[in-house]
Write a protein that holds these residues in place. Sequence first.
Motif, PDB file in Angstrom:
ATOM      1  N   VAL A   1       0.850  -1.186   0.000  1.00 25.54           N
ATOM      2  CA  VAL A   1       0.000   0.000   0.000  1.00 25.54           C
ATOM      3  C   VAL A   1       0.886   1.236   0.000  1.00 25.54           C
ATOM      4  N   LYS A   2       0.285   2.363  -0.301  1.00 25.19           N
ATOM      5  CA  LYS A   2       0.985   3.640  -0.220  1.00 25.19           C
ATOM      6  C   LYS A   2       0.407   4.383   0.977  1.00 25.19           C
ATOM      7  N   ILE A   3       1.276   4.866   1.858  1.00 23.88           N
ATOM      8  CA  ILE A   3       0.858   5.588   3.052  1.00 23.88           C
ATOM      9  C   ILE A   3       1.411   7.005   2.965  1.00 23.88           C
ATOM     10  N   LYS A   4       0.516   7.968   3.050  1.00 21.42           N
ATOM     11  CA  LYS A   4       0.914   9.374   3.045  1.00 21.42           C
ATOM     12  C   LYS A   4       0.729   9.897   4.459  1.00 21.42           C
ATOM     13  N   CYS A   5       1.826  10.349   5.059  1.00 19.28           N
ATOM     14  CA  CYS A   5       1.850  10.775   6.459  1.00 19.28           C
ATOM     15  C   CYS A   5       2.022  12.291   6.527  1.00 19.28           C
ATOM     16  N   ASN A   6       1.125  12.957   7.250  1.00 19.31           N
ATOM     17  CA  ASN A   6       1.171  14.406   7.417  1.00 19.31           C
ATOM     18  C   ASN A   6       2.061  14.731   8.611  1.00 19.31           C
ATOM     19  N   LEU A   7       3.156  15.438   8.375  1.00 18.06           N
ATOM     20  CA  LEU A   7       4.090  15.805   9.432  1.00 18.06           C
ATOM     21  C   LEU A   7       3.822  17.199   9.986  1.00 18.06           C
ATOM     22  N   GLY A   8       2.852  17.909   9.421  1.00 19.69           N
ATOM     23  CA  GLY A   8       2.548  19.266   9.852  1.00 19.69           C
ATOM     24  C   GLY A   8       3.289  20.287   9.023  1.00 19.69           C
ATOM     25  N   ARG A   9       2.792  21.508   9.028  1.00 12.77           N
ATOM     26  CA  ARG A   9       3.393  22.614   8.285  1.00 12.77           C
ATOM     27  C   ARG A   9       3.640  22.279   6.821  1.00 12.77           C
ATOM     28  N   ASN A  10       2.644  21.661   6.205  1.00 12.55           N
ATOM     29  CA  ASN A  10       2.688  21.284   4.786  1.00 12.55           C
ATOM     30  C   ASN A  10       3.858  20.367   4.443  1.00 12.55           C
ATOM     31  N   LYS A  11       4.251  19.516   5.364  1.00 13.36           N
ATOM     32  CA  LYS A  11       5.295  18.524   5.113  1.00 13.36           C
ATOM     33  C   LYS A  11       4.653  17.144   5.135  1.00 13.36           C
ATOM     34  N   TYR A  12       4.990  16.344   4.144  1.00 11.69           N
ATOM     35  CA  TYR A  12       4.437  15.007   4.025  1.00 11.69           C
ATOM     36  C   TYR A  12       5.552  14.013   3.747  1.00 11.69           C
ATOM     37  N   GLU A  13       5.354  12.779   4.216  1.00  7.72           N
ATOM     38  CA  GLU A  13       6.204  11.656   3.847  1.00  7.72           C
ATOM     39  C   GLU A  13       5.306  10.614   3.203  1.00  7.72           C
ATOM     40  N   THR A  14       5.793  10.006   2.152  1.00  7.33           N
ATOM     41  CA  THR A  14       5.044   8.962   1.474  1.00  7.33           C
ATOM     42  C   THR A  14       5.851   7.676   1.532  1.00  7.33           C
ATOM     43  N   TYR A  15       5.191   6.603   1.921  1.00  7.17           N
ATOM     44  CA  TYR A  15       5.843   5.300   2.044  1.00  7.17           C
ATOM     45  C   TYR A  15       5.152   4.299   1.136  1.00  7.17           C
ATOM     46  N   GLU A  16       5.947   3.488   0.451  1.00  5.85           N
ATOM     47  CA  GLU A  16       5.452   2.274  -0.182  1.00  5.85           C
ATOM     48  C   GLU A  16       5.756   1.176   0.827  1.00  5.85           C
ATOM     49  N   ALA A  17       4.735   0.533   1.351  1.00  2.00           N
ATOM     50  CA  ALA A  17       4.951  -0.399   2.455  1.00  2.00           C
ATOM     51  C   ALA A  17       4.003  -1.590   2.350  1.00  2.00           C
ATOM     52  N   GLU A  18       4.340  -2.639   3.089  1.00  2.65           N
ATOM     53  CA  GLU A  18       3.513  -3.835   3.184  1.00  2.65           C
ATOM     54  C   GLU A  18       2.972  -3.916   4.607  1.00  2.65           C
ATOM     55  N   ILE A  19       1.669  -4.060   4.758  1.00  4.93           N
ATOM     56  CA  ILE A  19       1.075  -4.219   6.087  1.00  4.93           C
ATOM     57  C   ILE A  19       1.374  -5.639   6.549  1.00  4.93           C
ATOM     58  N   ILE A  20       2.073  -5.754   7.681  1.00  4.44           N
ATOM     59  CA  ILE A  20       2.498  -7.085   8.115  1.00  4.44           C
ATOM     60  C   ILE A  20       1.736  -7.603   9.333  1.00  4.44           C
ATOM     61  N   LYS A  21       1.232  -6.727  10.186  1.00  2.00           N
ATOM     62  CA  LYS A  21       0.564  -7.195  11.405  1.00  2.00           C
ATOM     63  C   LYS A  21      -0.430  -6.141  11.863  1.00  2.00           C
ATOM     64  N   ILE A  22      -1.570  -6.595  12.370  1.00  2.30           N
ATOM     65  CA  ILE A  22      -2.584  -5.690  12.910  1.00  2.30           C
ATOM     66  C   ILE A  22      -2.870  -6.099  14.345  1.00  2.30           C
ATOM     67  N   TYR A  23      -2.796  -5.125  15.245  1.00  2.00           N
ATOM     68  CA  TYR A  23      -3.105  -5.332  16.651  1.00  2.00           C
ATOM     69  C   TYR A  23      -4.401  -4.604  16.990  1.00  2.00           C
ATOM     70  N   ASN A  24      -4.755  -4.555  18.264  1.00  2.00           N
ATOM     71  CA  ASN A  24      -6.017  -3.939  18.669  1.00  2.00           C
ATOM     72  C   ASN A  24      -6.088  -2.449  18.382  1.00  2.00           C
ATOM     73  N   TYR A  25      -5.001  -1.722  18.550  1.00  2.00           N
ATOM     74  CA  TYR A  25      -5.029  -0.273  18.387  1.00  2.00           C
ATOM     75  C   TYR A  25      -3.989   0.264  17.416  1.00  2.00           C
ATOM     76  N   LEU A  26      -3.194  -0.601  16.807  1.00  2.00           N
ATOM     77  CA  LEU A  26      -2.179  -0.154  15.865  1.00  2.00           C
ATOM     78  C   LEU A  26      -1.891  -1.233  14.847  1.00  2.00           C
ATOM     79  N   PHE A  27      -1.145  -0.845  13.812  1.00  2.00           N
ATOM     80  CA  PHE A  27      -0.728  -1.814  12.801  1.00  2.00           C
ATOM     81  C   PHE A  27       0.710  -1.538  12.401  1.00  2.00           C
ATOM     82  N   LEU A  28       1.383  -2.573  11.939  1.00  2.00           N
ATOM     83  CA  LEU A  28       2.791  -2.494  11.553  1.00  2.00           C
ATOM     84  C   LEU A  28       2.920  -2.594  10.039  1.00  2.00           C
ATOM     85  N   VAL A  29       3.829  -1.800   9.493  1.00  2.00           N
ATOM     86  CA  VAL A  29       4.133  -1.873   8.071  1.00  2.00           C
ATOM     87  C   VAL A  29       5.640  -2.051   7.903  1.00  2.00           C
TER      88      VAL A  29
END
Length: 78
Positions: A26-54
């Motif tokens: 999947v592609k994940i676009k992360c907002n860092l604030g002040r019009n700064k973004y990071e984009t990741y190409e990542a694979e979702i590997i694990k899902i927990y109750n309140y978070l997930f790992l890529v």
Amino acid sequence: MLDIQGKPYNNLEIRKALMPLIGKNVKIKCNLGRNKYETYEAEIIKIYNYLFLVKLPNNIVKSFSFADIITKIIKIYE
């Protein structure tokens, strides 16, 4: 874009929406604030109750919470 964006969801519904994406890239676009973004190409590997790992292509593992999705800090694109 994942259909859970912008809707009032709880953790169980977000988890159900992410379950079919386990093992997929999947592609994940992360907002860092002040019009700064990071984009990741990542694979979702694990899902927990309140978070997930890529896993990024360089074998770095990052975690995101379901609250990041609800508050629109991250956006997930299939």
